[in-house]
Design a protein around this motif. Structure first.
Motif, PDB file in Angstrom:
ATOM      1  N   UNK A  36     101.528  47.862 -15.044  1.00  0.00           N
ATOM      2  CA  UNK A  36     102.445  48.417 -16.686  1.00  0.00           C
ATOM      3  C   UNK A  36     102.271  46.712 -17.912  1.00  0.00           C
ATOM      4  N   UNK A  37     102.757  46.208 -16.476  1.00  0.00           N
ATOM      5  CA  UNK A  37     103.005  44.418 -17.006  1.00  0.00           C
ATOM      6  C   UNK A  37     101.259  44.243 -17.546  1.00  0.00           C
ATOM      7  N   UNK A  38     100.285  43.824 -16.447  1.00  0.00           N
ATOM      8  CA  UNK A  38      98.962  43.013 -16.864  1.00  0.00           C
ATOM      9  C   UNK A  38      98.978  44.316 -17.999  1.00  0.00           C
ATOM     10  N   UNK A  39      98.779  45.873 -18.170  1.00  0.00           N
ATOM     11  CA  UNK A  39      98.315  46.682 -19.299  1.00  0.00           C
ATOM     12  C   UNK A  39      98.805  46.005 -20.610  1.00  0.00           C
ATOM     13  N   UNK A  58      99.633  42.954 -21.612  1.00  0.00           N
ATOM     14  CA  UNK A  58      99.154  41.793 -21.408  1.00  0.00           C
ATOM     15  C   UNK A  58      97.656  42.067 -22.268  1.00  0.00           C
ATOM     16  N   UNK A  59      96.750  42.831 -22.154  1.00  0.00           N
ATOM     17  CA  UNK A  59      95.333  42.989 -21.957  1.00  0.00           C
ATOM     18  C   UNK A  59      95.842  43.355 -24.156  1.00  0.00           C
ATOM     19  N   UNK A  60      96.833  44.948 -23.901  1.00  0.00           N
ATOM     20  CA  UNK A  60      97.334  45.345 -24.816  1.00  0.00           C
ATOM     21  C   UNK A  60      96.965  44.301 -25.944  1.00  0.00           C
ATOM     22  N   UNK A  61      98.183  42.699 -26.126  1.00  0.00           N
ATOM     23  CA  UNK A  61      99.087  41.953 -26.417  1.00  0.00           C
ATOM     24  C   UNK A  61      97.379  41.567 -27.750  1.00  0.00           C
ATOM     25  N   UNK A  62      96.431  41.101 -26.416  1.00  0.00           N
ATOM     26  CA  UNK A  62      94.860  41.090 -27.004  1.00  0.00           C
ATOM     27  C   UNK A  62      94.270  41.176 -27.945  1.00  0.00           C
ATOM     28  N   UNK A  63      94.083  42.577 -27.270  1.00  0.00           N
ATOM     29  CA  UNK A  63      93.200  43.544 -28.467  1.00  0.00           C
ATOM     30  C   UNK A  63      94.041  43.554 -29.850  1.00  0.00           C
ATOM     31  N   UNK A  64      95.129  43.640 -29.795  1.00  0.00           N
ATOM     32  CA  UNK A  64      95.766  43.262 -30.721  1.00  0.00           C
ATOM     33  C   UNK A  64      95.435  42.747 -32.458  1.00  0.00           C
ATOM     34  N   UNK A  65      95.585  41.305 -30.996  1.00  0.00           N
ATOM     35  CA  UNK A  65      95.413  40.247 -31.921  1.00  0.00           C
ATOM     36  C   UNK A  65      93.955  39.720 -32.162  1.00  0.00           C
ATOM     37  N   UNK A  66      93.251  40.968 -31.455  1.00  0.00           N
ATOM     38  CA  UNK A  66      91.465  40.413 -31.947  1.00  0.00           C
ATOM     39  C   UNK A  66      91.655  41.642 -33.154  1.00  0.00           C
ATOM     40  N   UNK A  67      92.103  43.002 -33.865  1.00  0.00           N
ATOM     41  CA  UNK A  67      92.419  44.284 -34.582  1.00  0.00           C
ATOM     42  C   UNK A  67      93.030  43.618 -35.330  1.00  0.00           C
ATOM     43  N   UNK A  68      93.932  42.728 -35.563  1.00  0.00           N
ATOM     44  CA  UNK A  68      94.483  41.601 -36.766  1.00  0.00           C
ATOM     45  C   UNK A  68      94.087  40.733 -37.341  1.00  0.00           C
ATOM     46  N   UNK A 107      91.918  36.874 -18.224  1.00  0.00           N
ATOM     47  CA  UNK A 107      91.585  37.986 -16.785  1.00  0.00           C
ATOM     48  C   UNK A 107      90.051  37.662 -16.352  1.00  0.00           C
ATOM     49  N   UNK A 108      89.834  35.963 -15.960  1.00  0.00           N
ATOM     50  CA  UNK A 108      88.624  35.631 -14.796  1.00  0.00           C
ATOM     51  C   UNK A 108      87.524  36.401 -15.907  1.00  0.00           C
ATOM     52  N   UNK A 109      87.468  36.400 -16.974  1.00  0.00           N
ATOM     53  CA  UNK A 109      85.982  36.993 -17.057  1.00  0.00           C
ATOM     54  C   UNK A 109      85.004  35.701 -17.382  1.00  0.00           C
ATOM     55  N   UNK A 110      83.514  35.370 -16.584  1.00  0.00           N
ATOM     56  CA  UNK A 110      82.919  35.261 -16.632  1.00  0.00           C
ATOM     57  C   UNK A 110      82.793  34.452 -18.372  1.00  0.00           C
ATOM     58  N   UNK A 111      82.186  33.437 -18.171  1.00  0.00           N
ATOM     59  CA  UNK A 111      81.041  32.992 -19.547  1.00  0.00           C
ATOM     60  C   UNK A 111      82.235  32.163 -20.527  1.00  0.00           C
TER      61      UNK A 111
END
Length: 294
Positions: free
Chosen positions: A20-23, A25-35, A89-93
């Motif tokens: 739940x905690x990790x989710x 954090x993911x949701x927070x980043x998604x909301x920022x991008x949507x904003x 989230x350790x995403x390469x690139x």
């Protein structure tokens, strides 16, 4: 393996609260991008994707150049959120994102932006790993984690120098350092300072290359022999105070250099490596061995 929280293997898989905690954090980043998306003008944004090749990066650069002039704040927020989320989230690139910073903002602003976002992303990864990372790291890198924990425990007196050396050189992957540091009890202030300072040289190399993006033929062109040698030289300088305070090191360094040169000649697999890979491998071993003597 025993850690501060007990047997790490017994905590895998993640609990409901950890997921739940990790989710969240993911949701927070998604909301920022949507904003950010909501504040941009209506247009076709199909070009907005994580670049995986230099061609993808050039297409993204070409589209974002205009937006960077008219919507500077939105592009900066988008860039920061994407880079920090990739680090978290350790995403390469992220190397492509560093090149993009140079292409869009120039060297000075680009380096400042990359160092800020990389440090923020590494910090976010540090705290997320502290919360839920122990079972994941133990399952992914058990041997490397044991080695790192042993090294950190031996270097408590000069831990900042040691972490700086790791950040400045490709001895250990930055992703592993981010997720493993809280698990092996590297204090955050040391982690933060080593990250903030240690990432500057590599960021400069990458961002500067981004200002001449059209001249790059491959990512391998970023780190030629001279660039890697410079990073290792800076890394060695970062541990010089520790070396100078240890008379044992002063008497053994020349022997260590000779032993690694001999190893290059005697080991068949190492002998077949390209020269640059051999240099990185030997210098990485040399750095770790220096710390073993110190």
């Amino acid at each position: 393996m025993k850690g501060k929280g007990g047997n790490v293997g017994s905590r895998f898989p993640l609990s409901f609260w950890e997921v739940g905690a990790a989710s969240s954090v993911v949701l927070g980043f998604v909301l920022c991008l949507l904003g950010v998306y909501q504040t941009m003008p209506a247009s076709d944004y199909s070009f907005l994707k994580l670049p995986r090749t230099l061609e993808d990066l050039q297409i993204l650069r070409d589209h974002l150049e205009t937006y960077t002039i008219d919507y500077t704040a939105q592009v900066l927020v988008w860039y920061c959120v994407v880079y920090i989320s990739m680090q978290t989230f350790m995403i390469p690139g992220t190397v492509f994102m560093s090149l993009l910073a140079g292409a869009l903002f120039g060297v000075l602003k680009g380096v400042a932006l990359v160092v800020f976002t990389a440090t923020a992303g590494a910090s976010s990864c540090y705290f997320l790993s502290k919360l839920i990372g122990r079972p994941l790291v133990f399952s992914l890198w058990p041997d490397k984690l044991s080695f790192f924990q042993e090294q950190v425990a031996r270097r408590r007196g000069g831990l900042l120098n040691y972490m700086l050396f790791l950040r400045l050189t490709p001895t250990l992957p930055n992703t592993f350092i981010n997720v493993a540091s809280p698990i092996v009890d590297v204090p955050y202030h040391i982690f933060f300072l080593a990250t903030l300072i240690g990432l500057i040289p590599a960021a400069y190399v990458t961002v500067k290359a981004g200002t001449a993006l059209g001249e790059l033929q491959s990512i391998g062109d970023l780190y030629d022999f001279n660039s890697i040698a410079t990073l290792f030289l800076i890394g060695i300088i970062s541990i010089t105070p520790t070396l100078m305070s240890k008379t044992k090191c002063n008497t053994q360094l020349s022997l260590l250099v000779g032993s690694f040169v001999n190893a290059a000649d005697d080991t068949d697999d190492l002998g077949r490596m390209p020269d640059l890979h051999k240099f990185i491998f030997l210098m990485g071993l040399f750095g770790l061995e220096v710390w073993g003597w110190c």
